[in-house]
Design a protein around this motif. Structure first.
Motif, mmCIF file in Angstrom:
data_model
loop_
_atom_site.group_PDB
_atom_site.id
_atom_site.type_symbol
_atom_site.label_atom_id
_atom_site.label_comp_id
_atom_site.label_asym_id
_atom_site.label_seq_id
_atom_site.Cartn_x
_atom_site.Cartn_y
_atom_site.Cartn_z
ATOM 1 N N THR A 142 0.852 -1.385 -0.135
ATOM 2 C CA THR A 142 -0.039 0.005 0.074
ATOM 3 C C THR A 142 0.724 1.415 -0.003
ATOM 4 O O THR A 142 0.239 2.151 -0.196
ATOM 5 N N TRP A 143 2.127 1.214 0.299
ATOM 6 C CA TRP A 143 3.026 2.645 0.245
ATOM 7 C C TRP A 143 4.117 2.470 -0.433
ATOM 8 O O TRP A 143 5.349 3.019 -0.319
ATOM 9 N N ARG A 144 4.239 1.491 -1.541
ATOM 10 C CA ARG A 144 5.496 1.106 -2.183
ATOM 11 C C ARG A 144 6.016 2.562 -2.907
ATOM 12 O O ARG A 144 7.400 2.532 -2.717
ATOM 13 N N LYS A 145 5.019 2.923 -3.421
ATOM 14 C CA LYS A 145 5.674 4.285 -4.136
ATOM 15 C C LYS A 145 6.303 5.404 -3.422
ATOM 16 O O LYS A 145 7.251 6.103 -3.730
ATOM 17 N N ALA A 146 5.713 5.611 -2.172
ATOM 18 C CA ALA A 146 6.366 6.513 -1.307
ATOM 19 C C ALA A 146 7.592 6.085 -0.887
ATOM 20 O O ALA A 146 8.671 6.837 -0.514
ATOM 21 N N ILE A 147 7.898 4.724 -0.496
ATOM 22 C CA ILE A 147 9.159 4.071 -0.116
ATOM 23 C C ILE A 147 10.295 4.245 -1.233
ATOM 24 O O ILE A 147 11.204 4.809 -1.143
ATOM 25 N N GLU A 148 9.689 3.867 -2.517
ATOM 26 C CA GLU A 148 10.556 4.114 -3.497
ATOM 27 C C GLU A 148 11.206 5.487 -4.073
ATOM 28 O O GLU A 148 12.236 5.884 -4.384
ATOM 29 N N SER A 149 10.053 6.556 -3.896
ATOM 30 C CA SER A 149 10.507 7.753 -4.074
ATOM 31 C C SER A 149 11.280 8.503 -2.873
ATOM 32 O O SER A 149 11.680 9.647 -2.835
ATOM 33 N N GLY A 150 11.363 7.918 -1.624
ATOM 34 C CA GLY A 150 12.032 8.306 -0.599
ATOM 35 C C GLY A 150 11.244 9.364 0.414
ATOM 36 O O GLY A 150 11.705 10.015 1.181
ATOM 37 N N GLN A 151 9.548 9.401 -0.039
ATOM 38 C CA GLN A 151 8.892 10.164 0.596
ATOM 39 C C GLN A 151 8.758 9.739 2.226
ATOM 40 O O GLN A 151 8.528 10.764 2.847
ATOM 41 N N ASP A 195 -1.592 -12.286 -8.498
ATOM 42 C CA ASP A 195 -2.453 -11.277 -8.021
ATOM 43 C C ASP A 195 -1.865 -10.500 -6.740
ATOM 44 O O ASP A 195 -1.837 -9.409 -6.745
ATOM 45 N N ALA A 196 -1.524 -11.369 -5.728
ATOM 46 C CA ALA A 196 -0.735 -11.211 -4.706
ATOM 47 C C ALA A 196 0.571 -10.310 -5.146
ATOM 48 O O ALA A 196 0.951 -9.160 -4.621
ATOM 49 N N GLY A 197 1.571 -10.924 -5.964
ATOM 50 C CA GLY A 197 2.509 -10.220 -6.647
ATOM 51 C C GLY A 197 2.331 -8.870 -6.972
ATOM 52 O O GLY A 197 2.653 -7.862 -6.860
ATOM 53 N N LYS A 198 0.994 -8.707 -7.782
ATOM 54 C CA LYS A 198 0.845 -7.388 -8.321
ATOM 55 C C LYS A 198 0.432 -6.442 -7.381
ATOM 56 O O LYS A 198 0.670 -5.349 -7.511
ATOM 57 N N ALA A 199 -0.315 -6.776 -6.510
ATOM 58 C CA ALA A 199 -0.643 -6.129 -5.259
ATOM 59 C C ALA A 199 0.701 -5.840 -4.272
ATOM 60 O O ALA A 199 0.403 -5.146 -3.216
ATOM 61 N N ASN A 200 1.765 -6.374 -4.572
ATOM 62 C CA ASN A 200 3.062 -6.331 -3.494
ATOM 63 C C ASN A 200 2.754 -6.807 -2.153
ATOM 64 O O ASN A 200 3.493 -6.484 -1.358
#
Length: 340
Positions: free
Chosen positions: A214-223, A301-306
């Motif tokens: 649920t927060w992958r993009k924020a982690i990857e961006s360093g947010q 599906d689980a992989g797509k949802a991380n």
């Protein structure tokens, strides 16, 4: 004559058993199974349950529909009490409440109206690799830097009996983590929003499975930054993030973290079934769960949802709960004081 009577008895018993098996096999046909998630939509519990619901039904005789309902409140305690005291023990209700509520039962927390040792357990799709995650805006990038902070950080929490409340309290007591808990959020989805808006500085008690999902993009961006792992060992994807227990300076501090965070984390995402549910239906659900979490489409599906899938069986969950209730009385007393 005796042989004829014996044959008739055996035949009737076999017929009865066959009828029972057939009836049970047909029980779920046309039925709807509800998974009651104790948190709001969009969080880790909800994402796990909705992904599982799409695949588990095909492994249950009769192929019932499975739906997810969110029964929020009191950190999932409302849903836990409902599953134990209100839901019919017919195999049509599955509970997805926070395993930390079982820690609440251990320490005698108020509002606990269930006994986890009497519930049935279907299994868990993963475990809670517990983390502390902070907003990048705070300027703290690691555990040592946080421990040296002169101003307590504001952490978002859901309610007593959840990792986001209990974890910070235990870490504050065990290692002196400077923090102030702002509690009352409906779930981690709401806390994420609060972190991103600057309402709070971070969250402890958030699993890596949920962060990935649920927060992958924020982690990857360093947010946001993972600064502590509240787990027995480092996750393979987080090799450089320190363990909170490594900052514990006394045996008591280590015991608090182990009993109050590590043990509940193993059962956080467990699925419960009301006590008194017929054993054959419990076994059907356990078997269907174990097959569903191996289903290639489910895993895709689980992989797509991380989502991180590391399943435990119902029997393993039962054993973990029994082990939790063997915690030394002195440690239980200290936890009760910390979590009051």
């Amino acid at each position: 004559m005796k042989r004829a009577v014996l044959f008739a008895f055996v035949f009737c018993a076999a017929a009865a058993n066959g009828f029972a098996a057939s009836t049970d096999g047909d029980f779920y046909r046309g039925k709807v199974i509800r998974i009651l998630v104790g948190f709001s939509a969009g969080g880790g519990f909800d994402t796990y349950a909705r992904t599982l619901s799409r695949y588990m039904g095909k492994y249950i005789p009769g192929n019932p529909s499975i739906i997810v309902e969110n029964m929020t409140g009191a950190g999932s305690l409302i849903s836990a009490n409902h599953v134990y005291r209100v839901a019919k023990p017919d195999g049509l209700t599955i509970g997805a409440f926070n395993g930390n509520q079982i820690l609440g039962q251990l320490v005698g927390a108020q509002g606990i109206n269930f006994d986890a040792r009497k519930m049935e357990w279907m299994g868990a799709p993963g475990y809670n690799h517990d983390l502390c995650v902070l907003s990048q805006k705070i300027g703290i990038a690691g555990g040592e830097q946080w421990l040296a902070a002169k101003t307590p950080l504001k952490l978002g929490g859901s309610a007593p009996g959840t990792p986001t409340d209990d974890g910070p309290k235990i870490l504050k007591e065990a290692i002196g983590l400077p923090m102030r808990l702002i509690t009352g959020y409906k779930g981690t989805a709401d806390i994420r929003v609060a972190v991103e808006s600057g309402e709070v500085d971070g969250i402890c008690g958030f699993s890596w499975a949920s962060v990935r999902s649920t927060w992958r993009k924020a982690i990857e961006s360093g947010q946001v930054i993972v600064v502590l792992q509240n787990a027995p060992k480092a996750h393979t994807e987080l090799p450089k993030v320190p363990l909170s227990i490594s900052f514990a300076k006394t045996p008591e501090a280590r015991q608090l973290i182990e009993a109050g965070i590590h043990q509940p984390s193993a059962i956080t995402y467990s699925y419960s079934i009301p006590p008194g549910t017929p054993k054959d239906r419990v076994q059907l659900l356990r078997k269907a769960f174990s097959q569903a979490v191996k289903d290639p489409d489910f895993l895709n599906d689980a992989g797509k949802a991380n989502l991180e899938i590391a399943p435990a069986s119902g029997e393993e969950i039962e054993q973990s709960i029994q082990n939790m209730f063997k915690t030394p009385p002195a440690v239980v007393a200290k936890l009760k004081e910390v979590l009051k």
